[in-house]
Write an enzyme that holds these catalytic residues in place. Structure first.
Site, PDB file in Angstrom:
ATOM      1  N   ARG A  69       0.565  -1.198  -0.247  1.00 40.18           N
ATOM      2  CA  ARG A  69      -0.245   0.169  -0.031  1.00 40.18           C
ATOM      3  C   ARG A  69       1.363   1.487  -0.334  1.00 40.18           C
ATOM      4  O   ARG A  69       2.003   1.276   0.688  1.00 40.18           O
ATOM      5  CB  ARG A  69      -0.765  -0.175   0.987  1.00 40.18           C
ATOM      6  CG  ARG A  69      -1.790  -0.658   1.248  1.00 40.18           C
ATOM      7  CD  ARG A  69      -3.133  -0.947   2.580  1.00 40.18           C
ATOM      8  NE  ARG A  69      -2.735  -1.026   3.419  1.00 40.18           N
ATOM      9  CZ  ARG A  69      -1.770  -0.286   4.308  1.00 40.18           C
ATOM     10  NH1 ARG A  69      -2.061   0.651   4.160  1.00 40.18           N
ATOM     11  NH2 ARG A  69      -1.174  -1.032   5.449  1.00 40.18           N
ATOM     12  N   LYS A 207      -9.912  -2.495   1.327  1.00 36.24           N
ATOM     13  CA  LYS A 207      -9.089  -1.306   2.169  1.00 36.24           C
ATOM     14  C   LYS A 207      -9.971  -0.429   1.553  1.00 36.24           C
ATOM     15  O   LYS A 207     -10.631   0.863   2.939  1.00 36.24           O
ATOM     16  CB  LYS A 207      -8.220  -0.666   2.152  1.00 36.24           C
ATOM     17  CG  LYS A 207      -7.304  -1.904   2.356  1.00 36.24           C
ATOM     18  CD  LYS A 207      -7.316  -2.575   4.069  1.00 36.24           C
ATOM     19  CE  LYS A 207      -5.807  -3.778   4.026  1.00 36.24           C
ATOM     20  NZ  LYS A 207      -6.765  -4.187   5.476  1.00 36.24           N
ATOM     21  N   CYS A 252       0.491  -6.534  11.676  1.00 33.80           N
ATOM     22  CA  CYS A 252       1.461  -7.422  13.583  1.00 33.80           C
ATOM     23  C   CYS A 252       0.308  -8.766  13.884  1.00 33.80           C
ATOM     24  O   CYS A 252       0.176  -8.460  15.048  1.00 33.80           O
ATOM     25  CB  CYS A 252       0.747  -6.357  14.164  1.00 33.80           C
ATOM     26  SG  CYS A 252       1.754  -4.772  13.709  1.00 33.80           S
TER      27      CYS A 252
HETATM   28  O1  SAT Z   1      -2.570  -4.992   1.501  1.00 33.38           O
HETATM   29  S1  SAT Z   1      -3.627  -5.083   2.211  1.00 33.38           S
HETATM   30  O2  SAT Z   1      -3.813  -3.346   2.458  1.00 33.38           O
HETATM   31  O3  SAT Z   1      -4.816  -5.545   2.220  1.00 33.38           O
HETATM   32  C1  SAT Z   1      -2.628  -6.047   3.392  1.00 33.38           C
HETATM   33  C2  SAT Z   1      -3.422  -4.454   4.857  1.00 33.38           C
HETATM   34  O4  SAT Z   1      -2.006  -4.148   4.392  1.00 33.38           O
HETATM   35  O5  SAT Z   1      -3.630  -4.637   6.051  1.00 33.38           O
HETATM   36 MN    MN Z   2      -5.323  -5.326   7.620  1.00 34.61          MN
END
Ligand code: SAT
Ligand code: MN
Length: 583
Positions: A69, A207, A252
């Site tokens: 991300r 997200k 985490c």
């Molecule tokens: O790549 S994702 O955003 O789906 C995983 C995460 O960072 O929680």
């Molecule tokens: Mn996540």
């Protein structure tokens, strides 16, 4: 067949803007998925893995610059800057849209526009949201069919939904990091993502819709969209399975917690964990006055790194079939996949995530540190029988987890709901590979939602307080957890993974009022003797250490939190300010 005029005219608009060569409506059927897989193997976007050992599994390699991300390129584009708040990047909606239109104009030329009608949440639940994602990436289209609910019944429902669905526009363009933007337009229920095909930036139901726009919708409609795993906990000391939500920042261990396999002696005694979801939780108060949670996703987009038979056997089993792996090592000898720490048998003839010949003797990494797998949730061996319940599950406890090597105790309970909200508001955690940037840097990450809260964080805290007021004495109890305390050599003191059941055991006993706790500055901490250390190679001294709070460090933390609170551009709830001022 789509008959909804709003959808038809939107698709027409998209065609004129992006100029695709052709359109494919994705219906989620097996035949169509097989066809898409065949096409993508021909174009090289997917590599077919060993179908005897890993039926339905494929490997994808992303652009080298496109592996996580991008928080500094993620924007909330609402009319007023203050509604995004200082924790978000803000962009005026008109300017943002103009720029995005420029970047993506004609970018589907010579490509197919995949149209993916989808739902977050089961459509027979009162708790679901519809969306349509368009994408020029067959990999993203297939990932959406794993991660969300896609099918003819969803198109039928969309026909009746007028303009009440989220517009999700994804354009891979040239994956140029300089022109990469992930933009959310809460007021027009739209997401536009350009120049990235990485999951968190491109699987827009996840997200972008379920968290950033979801949290905004939740604030307006009276529910919560949270970055939380959901699981059921069975213990021998209660007949009832308790459902728990756990907020932890990305990377985490939400997936590890949601699929936890208790260590043998606990399993033998009757402890069990049932997974409902590993990343996102939508929570609302139902008629019985309790807080209920659904997992709006239909798949797991898990990190491969760190997953092994020892750390998370259930995640490994989840990825054994119908899974798309991204950026892991290909074993040329048997056409399977591998990543660091999976086992002690790295392939002798491997191909690394960059597509180069590889073996461990080269001393380089074979798998990208944020390599991922996208797998259907139904593969999970410890899936809860309630995972498909349209009502969701009633929540007894909310866990707030951080990665703090020195400060927070292994576990502590909030004194009451508002104190729990305070604990969530002051969460700080070390950054991980899930987002681009330096790792191991401590930063404020309230409720693990720093990168995902789609509106002003001060209003978000207020929303939590308001929900607690409505719940009254039916509110779930709130606990802080920190598996990551280290000793003077920098090694983790607590063994974690399956042994975390020992902490969950204490939490469940608190819920049943079976154990007392000691009141400290951070909350209610276990008495040492109440954490079961049977057959565990950790001394009482070490346990004492990780349950303790260093007063000096805590005082520094309070000063730091005061400075954090002073940055808010809208007034924080008095309830939180009062708690802080009492330190
Ligand atoms: O790549 S994702 O955003 O789906 C995983 C995460 O960072 O929680
Ligand atoms: Mn996540």
């Amino acid at each position: 067949m789509i008959r909804n005029e709003f959808i038809k005219s939107w698709i027409q608009e998209m065609k004129e803007w992006l100029e695709p060569e052709d359109i494919i409506w994705v219906d989620g059927s097996k035949d169509q998925m097989d066809l898409l897989k065949n096409i993508s193997c021909e174009t090289g976007e997917l590599i077919k893995l060993n179908q005897d050992l890993m039926p339905g599994c494929y490997l994808h390699r992303s652009d080298e610059s496109d592996v996580a991300r991008v928080e500094d390129r993620t924007f909330i584009c609402c009319k007023e800057k203050i509604d995004a708040g200082f924790t978000n990047n803000w962009w005026n909606p008109e300017d943002a849209m103009k720029k995005l239109q420029e970047i993506a104009r004609g970018s589907y030329k010579g490509r197919i526009m995949y149209v993916v009608p989808f739902s977050m949440g089961r459509i027979d639940s009162d708790f679901h949201k519809l969306g349509i994602q368009i994408t020029d990436s067959i990999y993203v289209a297939m990932s959406m069919t794993i991660m969300t609910r896609v099918g003819k019944d969803i198109s039928k429902l969309l026909n009746k939904s007028e303009n009440n669905w989220t517009k999700c526009i994804h354009c891979s363009c040239s994956c140029n990091p300089e022109d990469r933007y992930i933009c959310h337009f809460p007021e027009s229920n739209t997401v536009v993502s350009v120049n990235s095909a990485y999951g968190g930036n491109a699987i827009l139901g996840k997200k972008c819709l379920a968290l950033r726009l979801g949290s905004y919708m939740g604030k307006k409609e009276g529910w919560l969209a949270e970055h939380m795993a959901i699981f059921g906990l069975k213990t021998p000391h209660s007949d009832e399975i308790k459902y728990i939500c756990a907020a932890l920042p990305s990377g985490c261990g939400k997936t590890d917690l949601a699929m936890l396999e208790p260590s043998k002696e606990f399993k033998d005694k009757g402890y069990e964990i049932f997974c409902v979801g590993d990343d996102i939780s939508w929570l609302k108060i139902r008629e019985d006055g309790r807080l209920w949670a659904v997992n709006p996703e239909n798949g797991v987009f898990g990190a491969c790194a760190g997953i092994s038979r020892k750390t998370n056997p259930n995640a490994l089993k989840t990825s054994e079939k119908n899974t798309i792996f991204t950026n892991v090592v290909l074993n040329k000898d048997n056409n399977t996949v591998w990543w660091e720490n999976l086992d002690d048998n790295p392939p002798e003839n491997g191909i690394d995530w960059l597509g180069e010949d590889w073996n461990v003797n080269l001393g380089t990494r074979g798998a990208q540190p944020n390599s991922r797998f996208a797998a259907p949730l139904e593969n999970c061996p410890c899936l809860s029988s309630e995972s498909q319940n349209p009502m969701g599950v009633p929540i007894s406890a909310i866990l707030l987890g951080v990665k703090r090597p020195k400060l927070m105790p292994l576990v502590c309970e909030a004194k009451d709901w508002n104190h729990g909200v305070f604990m969530g508001s002051i969460m700080s955690s070390e950054t991980t590979v899930a987002s681009v940037g330096k790792t191991g840097v401590l930063r404020h990450d309230p409720f693990g939602m720093l990168p995902f809260c789609g509106y002003n964080m001060s209003d978000y805290f207020q929303h939590w307080i308001d929900i607690g007021e409505k719940l009254g004495d039916k509110a779930p109890r709130i606990f802080g957890i920190n598996w990551f305390r280290t000793n003077e050599n920098g090694s983790y003191i607590w063994p974690g993974f399956g042994e975390n059941i020992r902490v969950l055991d204490w939490i469940s006993k608190r819920l049943e009022n079976k154990v007392d706790a000691i009141e400290t500055n951070v909350g209610l901490v276990p008495k040492e003797e109440d954490i079961n250390l049977e057959n565990l190679d950790i001394s009482r001294e070490d346990l004492k250490e990780i349950l303790s709070l260093d007063d000096n460090l805590w005082n520094q933390e309070v000063t730091e939190v005061k400075s954090f609170y002073s940055k808010f551009d809208k007034k924080l709830p008095n309830e939180l300010i009062e708690i802080l001022e009492n330190f």
